[in-house]
Design a protein around this motif. Sequence first.
Motif, PDB file in Angstrom:
ATOM      1  N   LYS A   9       0.827  -1.208   0.000  1.00 43.93           N
ATOM      2  CA  LYS A   9       0.000   0.000   0.000  1.00 43.93           C
ATOM      3  C   LYS A   9       0.865   1.264   0.000  1.00 43.93           C
ATOM      4  O   LYS A   9       1.943   1.288   0.604  1.00 43.93           O
ATOM      5  CB  LYS A   9      -0.917   0.017   1.223  1.00 43.93           C
ATOM      6  N   LEU A  24      -5.063   9.747  -7.010  1.00 43.82           N
ATOM      7  CA  LEU A  24      -5.856   8.518  -6.932  1.00 43.82           C
ATOM      8  C   LEU A  24      -6.304   8.075  -8.319  1.00 43.82           C
ATOM      9  O   LEU A  24      -6.220   6.887  -8.665  1.00 43.82           O
ATOM     10  CB  LEU A  24      -7.064   8.754  -6.021  1.00 43.82           C
ATOM     11  N   ARG A  28      -4.497   4.459  -9.245  1.00 51.26           N
ATOM     12  CA  ARG A  28      -5.224   3.365  -8.599  1.00 51.26           C
ATOM     13  C   ARG A  28      -5.228   2.079  -9.422  1.00 51.26           C
ATOM     14  O   ARG A  28      -5.438   0.995  -8.861  1.00 51.26           O
ATOM     15  CB  ARG A  28      -6.652   3.802  -8.290  1.00 51.26           C
ATOM     16  N   ASN A  29      -5.004   2.174 -10.731  1.00 51.13           N
ATOM     17  CA  ASN A  29      -4.922   0.963 -11.546  1.00 51.13           C
ATOM     18  C   ASN A  29      -3.560   0.283 -11.442  1.00 51.13           C
ATOM     19  O   ASN A  29      -3.411  -0.874 -11.842  1.00 51.13           O
ATOM     20  CB  ASN A  29      -5.213   1.291 -13.015  1.00 51.13           C
ATOM     21  N   ALA A  32      -2.010   0.065  -4.928  1.00 50.78           N
ATOM     22  CA  ALA A  32      -3.023   0.166  -3.871  1.00 50.78           C
ATOM     23  C   ALA A  32      -2.801   1.496  -3.158  1.00 50.78           C
ATOM     24  O   ALA A  32      -1.902   1.616  -2.314  1.00 50.78           O
ATOM     25  CB  ALA A  32      -2.905  -0.999  -2.905  1.00 50.78           C
ATOM     26  N   VAL A  33      -3.594   2.509  -3.505  1.00 52.11           N
ATOM     27  CA  VAL A  33      -3.362   3.874  -3.050  1.00 52.11           C
ATOM     28  C   VAL A  33      -4.406   4.296  -2.020  1.00 52.11           C
ATOM     29  O   VAL A  33      -5.602   4.084  -2.215  1.00 52.11           O
ATOM     30  CB  VAL A  33      -3.385   4.858  -4.242  1.00 52.11           C
ATOM     31  N   ASN A  34      -3.949   4.871  -0.912  1.00 51.51           N
ATOM     32  CA  ASN A  34      -4.799   5.557   0.055  1.00 51.51           C
ATOM     33  C   ASN A  34      -4.371   7.019   0.107  1.00 51.51           C
ATOM     34  O   ASN A  34      -3.226   7.356  -0.241  1.00 51.51           O
ATOM     35  CB  ASN A  34      -4.685   4.944   1.447  1.00 51.51           C
TER      36      ASN A  34
END
Length: 407
Positions: A9, A24, A28-29, A32-34
């Motif tokens: 992440k 994002l 995001r593809n 795993a981004v927050n």
Amino acid sequence: MDKPRPAEKILFVDDDPNILASFLRQLRNNFAVNTALGGAQALEMLERQGPYAVVVSDFKMPGMDGVQLLNRCREMAPDTVRMLLTGYADVETSIRAVNEGNIFRLLTKPIAPEDLLRALVAAIKQHRLVNAEKELLEKTLQGSIKLVSDVLSLADPASFGRSSRLVYYMAEISRHLLGQPLWEMITATMLCQLGYLTLPEKLRHKLATQRPLNAEEQALYQRHPLLAAEMIAAIPRMEPVAEIIRWQERPFQGAGEAEPGPQAEELPLGSRILKVLLDFDGLVNGGQSKGKALLDMQEMGGAYDPQVLAALTSVLGSEADFDSLEADVYQLKEGMILDEDLRCSRKGRLLLAKGNHLNAAAIQFIRNYNRINGVRQPVRVLVPLSKQPARVADNLGAPDVEAERHR
């Protein structure tokens, strides 16, 4: 076919929600981004949703800037790779970022998507490298310690069999108090008798048979934890283990000013647990029941940490989860615990002490010794009930046992 995105992440931190939304969408593809809106939310996410492989923070944010945040991140999660994204890339910022936050990369805004992608791929590779090296070192160290402990237990079963007996209790008590056993405590238990190697053989025999010591012997015995600690401290990363062993015989309270050193809660928790376990083991092997030994220790005032005694009481209450069986040497399985001293059938020599947790090396030693000199059989062992039906009880007398017996 698209490559699967990494499982690790990544946390992006900025005070502008539009910038976070842009990151994002872009990433995001691939990852795993927050995202976190500011430093306070980022710290909360690190604590509750971590671990994160990579943290990318903007520099200029209100309240807590990016350098301050990444410095806190280093304290909370030292294995996380940290990168700073800033439009204020002057020399002072760069030096402060590297010195205070130990930054992996300093990125400048605006940054092209392909440049950001390359930086994130490099950061994840760095995270994997650091963790792979850490895992290798830990497994190598633990494996080496176990090997030394196993060899010592075969060379001096009376002394080092005691360590094997205590490892189970150390694991259960530390799990009761901390939620999980710590490697430092387990390792210290495995090596807590190392100082016995410095004692004369006659003195070790007197200790094993619990005969009284004279003043000179008592002085020698009292130094064995210190000598063991000095040997262990010379090994990199073993300082916490050495410190536990150094104070393993120290009373919880009442050591007095004549004996400088930590007192009560200042003592390492591992030392406090070992003090309880070593004395408990001595009383039980001196002939007392476990219940009577525990009661006597509870009446000894400040000698022991009350929370450790309470944890031992709880652990002892779960010992009904073991069953006692008798087996010959070819029916022994890993995970069994000797419920009596294992001795040579001819001269009665002690081979492995009661309480020894059997592993592959110990079982092979027993079988080899039996072929040449003979071992007193049947052997009384304790078996965890959870393992007994499938792994032990159903296998006693199985055909492969007969084949092994006649090898």
